[in-house]
Design an enzyme around this catalytic site. Structure first.
Site, PDB file in Angstrom:
ATOM      1  N   ARG A 141      43.004  38.829  63.666  1.00 53.76           N
ATOM      2  CA  ARG A 141      43.617  38.244  62.476  1.00 53.76           C
ATOM      3  C   ARG A 141      45.085  37.956  62.776  1.00 53.76           C
ATOM      4  O   ARG A 141      45.500  36.822  62.811  1.00 53.76           O
ATOM      5  CB  ARG A 141      43.443  39.199  61.290  1.00 53.76           C
ATOM      6  CG  ARG A 141      43.773  38.594  59.956  1.00 53.76           C
ATOM      7  CD  ARG A 141      43.559  39.568  58.805  1.00 53.76           C
ATOM      8  NE  ARG A 141      44.503  40.670  58.799  1.00 53.76           N
ATOM      9  CZ  ARG A 141      44.680  41.502  57.788  1.00 53.76           C
ATOM     10  NH1 ARG A 141      43.962  41.373  56.686  1.00 53.76           N
ATOM     11  NH2 ARG A 141      45.559  42.480  57.854  1.00 53.76           N
ATOM     12  N   LYS A 201      53.194  44.680  49.447  1.00 57.26           N
ATOM     13  CA  LYS A 201      52.962  43.230  49.441  1.00 57.26           C
ATOM     14  C   LYS A 201      52.285  42.807  48.139  1.00 57.26           C
ATOM     15  O   LYS A 201      51.787  43.654  47.388  1.00 57.26           O
ATOM     16  CB  LYS A 201      52.098  42.849  50.655  1.00 57.26           C
ATOM     17  CG  LYS A 201      50.721  43.518  50.669  1.00 57.26           C
ATOM     18  CD  LYS A 201      50.020  43.359  52.009  1.00 57.26           C
ATOM     19  CE  LYS A 201      48.659  44.039  51.980  1.00 57.26           C
ATOM     20  NZ  LYS A 201      48.020  44.051  53.310  1.00 57.26           N
ATOM     21  N   TYR A 234      30.286  31.186  24.722  1.00 58.81           N
ATOM     22  CA  TYR A 234      29.843  29.992  25.442  1.00 58.81           C
ATOM     23  C   TYR A 234      28.386  30.116  25.881  1.00 58.81           C
ATOM     24  O   TYR A 234      27.939  31.189  26.305  1.00 58.81           O
ATOM     25  CB  TYR A 234      30.706  29.793  26.695  1.00 58.81           C
ATOM     26  CG  TYR A 234      32.066  29.193  26.409  1.00 58.81           C
ATOM     27  CD1 TYR A 234      32.192  27.963  25.766  1.00 58.81           C
ATOM     28  CD2 TYR A 234      33.220  29.860  26.797  1.00 58.81           C
ATOM     29  CE1 TYR A 234      33.452  27.429  25.518  1.00 58.81           C
ATOM     30  CE2 TYR A 234      34.479  29.328  26.564  1.00 58.81           C
ATOM     31  CZ  TYR A 234      34.589  28.101  25.924  1.00 58.81           C
ATOM     32  OH  TYR A 234      35.817  27.573  25.685  1.00 58.81           O
ATOM     33  N   MET A 264      38.435  32.125  29.134  1.00 57.62           N
ATOM     34  CA  MET A 264      39.725  32.084  29.808  1.00 57.62           C
ATOM     35  C   MET A 264      40.707  33.116  29.243  1.00 57.62           C
ATOM     36  O   MET A 264      41.393  33.812  29.988  1.00 57.62           O
ATOM     37  CB  MET A 264      40.333  30.678  29.680  1.00 57.62           C
ATOM     38  CG  MET A 264      41.609  30.497  30.472  1.00 57.62           C
ATOM     39  SD  MET A 264      42.368  28.886  30.210  1.00 57.62           S
ATOM     40  CE  MET A 264      41.128  27.788  30.873  1.00 57.62           C
TER      41      MET A 264
HETATM   42  C1  LIG Z   1      47.545  45.392  53.534  1.00 56.41           C
HETATM   43  C2  LIG Z   1      47.856  46.058  54.834  1.00 56.41           C
HETATM   44  C3  LIG Z   1      48.062  47.448  54.900  1.00 56.41           C
HETATM   45  C4  LIG Z   1      47.764  48.368  53.743  1.00 56.41           C
HETATM   46  O1  LIG Z   1      46.378  48.503  53.664  1.00 56.41           O
HETATM   47  P1  LIG Z   1      45.645  49.401  52.555  1.00 56.41           P
HETATM   48  O2  LIG Z   1      44.215  49.313  52.917  1.00 56.41           O
HETATM   49  O3  LIG Z   1      45.952  48.760  51.252  1.00 56.41           O
HETATM   50  O4  LIG Z   1      46.198  50.775  52.657  1.00 56.41           O
HETATM   51  C5  LIG Z   1      48.497  47.981  56.096  1.00 56.41           C
HETATM   52  N1  LIG Z   1      48.667  47.201  57.201  1.00 56.41           N
HETATM   53  C6  LIG Z   1      48.443  45.863  57.171  1.00 56.41           C
HETATM   54  C7  LIG Z   1      48.641  45.068  58.399  1.00 56.41           C
HETATM   55  C8  LIG Z   1      48.022  45.246  56.000  1.00 56.41           C
HETATM   56  O5  LIG Z   1      47.775  43.930  55.979  1.00 56.41           O
END
Ligand SMILES: *Cc1c(COP(=O)(O)O)cnc(C)c1O
Length: 344
Positions: A128, A33, A242, A290
């Site tokens: 969640r 992701k 700055y 920046m």
């Molecule tokens: C992001 C995520 C993972 C991976 O988690 P890591 O801690 O990066 O290994 C696995 N399962 C779910 C549901 C996630 O949101």
């Protein structure tokens, strides 16, 4: 060229997956992701598929479609956010597998795409995503009759192996799923490290693949080299940057390098982060701007064209610690302006 260069070691990435795979009972998937945790999902995905990954996870359907285009038809691509309004055509066209989070999503999925694959996400305590135990009991027989491919849940405290929440979530997940003839998945990187009780049929590492904690045995995957645009001598009492935030206490040489908070190098890294050249550790001075950072290179005593911010001398997690954040945030903030070099 003044853009910083991010080097991504795809061999280290494949090695990290292989190590986590060797520790995992059952299948080891990969979480890609947020554009492969900032490193580029197409490249990361291709290398992991070559290393043996058969199942990928993304957060949202659009990421799944992009990954499908890069990887072709073979791998399974699961979507954590499930089947949202507007996702149907993407899920169908890219053959994605939504992890269904609620009764609403279940109805949407079976009505819009009857017979299409899906998994189920249960809430074992994190509050969640996923169905709570009561919602799950109500839906369970209907959902199971449609042959889900996976039942998953996620741990809230897996980076702290001794936290009682882990055992509590494990019990809850087992209570909700025991005796069902569906593959199960609970562990991300932290869960893999907690041992086989947490592994079930599939593990889902993300950050460990990319060299981040809590996988301490991970090989570093990223290094970041930032070009020096200009350097100058600064006399005692002169200020830099700055708000005049840094004042020279000795005759100094200051390098201005080409990256800043717009590239994910948040201002708080100025609290102690260093850059490295010729095995010398060189402090960030003054405010991070920046597009620019100023560095005290007085002790360098050599001419170099760039300084290294991330690599074997300073990990993603060490940099994160200076800024009071976690490696995940540093990785996924890595700038779009960087040129990315993939080493294979
Ligand atoms: C992001 C995520 C993972 C991976 O988690 P890591 O801690 O990066 O290994 C696995 N399962 C779910 C549901 C996630 O949101």
């Amino acid at each position: 060229m003044s853009t910083a260069n991010l080097t991504i070691d795809l061999n280290a990435l494949a090695d990290n997956w292989a190590k986590l795979n060797a520790m995992s009972e059952g299948e080891t998937a990969a979480v890609v992701k947020a554009n492969g945790y900032g490193l580029g999902a197409p490249s990361v995905g291709r290398v992991l598929a070559k290393a043996g990954v058969r199942t990928f996870f993304v957060a949202v359907a659009e990421e799944g479609a992009a990954l499908r285009a890069a990887l072709g038809p073979a791998p399974t691509i699961n979507v954590f956010s499930g089947h949202m309004h507007g996702d149907t055509s993407i899920i169908r066209d890219a053959a994605l597998v939504p992890m269904i989070n609620s009764v609403d999503q279940m109805l949407r999925h079976v009505e819009a795409l009857p017979g299409a694959a899906f998994g189920l996400q249960l809430d074992s305590g994190m509050n969640r995503l996923g169905m709570e135990p009561a919602e799950w009991s109500a839906l369970r027989d209907i959902a199971l009759a449609q042959n889900p491919t996976l039942i998953m849940s996620h741990l809230a405290c897996a980076d702290e192996p001794d936290h009682p929440m882990n055992a509590q979530q494990l019990r809850s997940f087992i209570e909700m799923t025991d005796g069902l003839d569906v593959p199960r998945s609970l562990a991300a990187t932290g869960g893999i490290l907690m041992g086989e009780d947490y592994h079930f049929d599939m593990t889902r590492p993300g950050v460990g693949l990319y060299g981040g904690m809590p996988f301490g045995a991970a090989k570093p995957v990223v290094s970041l080299d930032v070009p020096i645009i200009q350097s100058r001598d600064v006399a005692v009492g002169e200020t830099v940057g700055y708000a005049n935030a840094w004042i020279a206490k000795r005759p100094s040489v200051v390098a201005t390098i080409s990256a800043g908070y717009a590239d994910g190098l948040i201002r708080a890294i100025g609290n102690g982060a260093t850059l490295v050249a010729n095995a010398k550790s060189l402090p960030i001075i003054g405010r991070v701007s920046m597009d620019l950072i100023t560095v005290d290179i007085t002790d360098l005593g050599a001419n170099v064209t760039s300084l290294r911010l991330l690599g074997s001398d300073q990990s993603v997690d060490e940099l994160a610690a200076y800024a009071g954040t976690i490696g995940y945030e540093i990785l996924t903030s890595l700038g779009n302006r960087y040129s990315r070099t993939y080493v294979e």
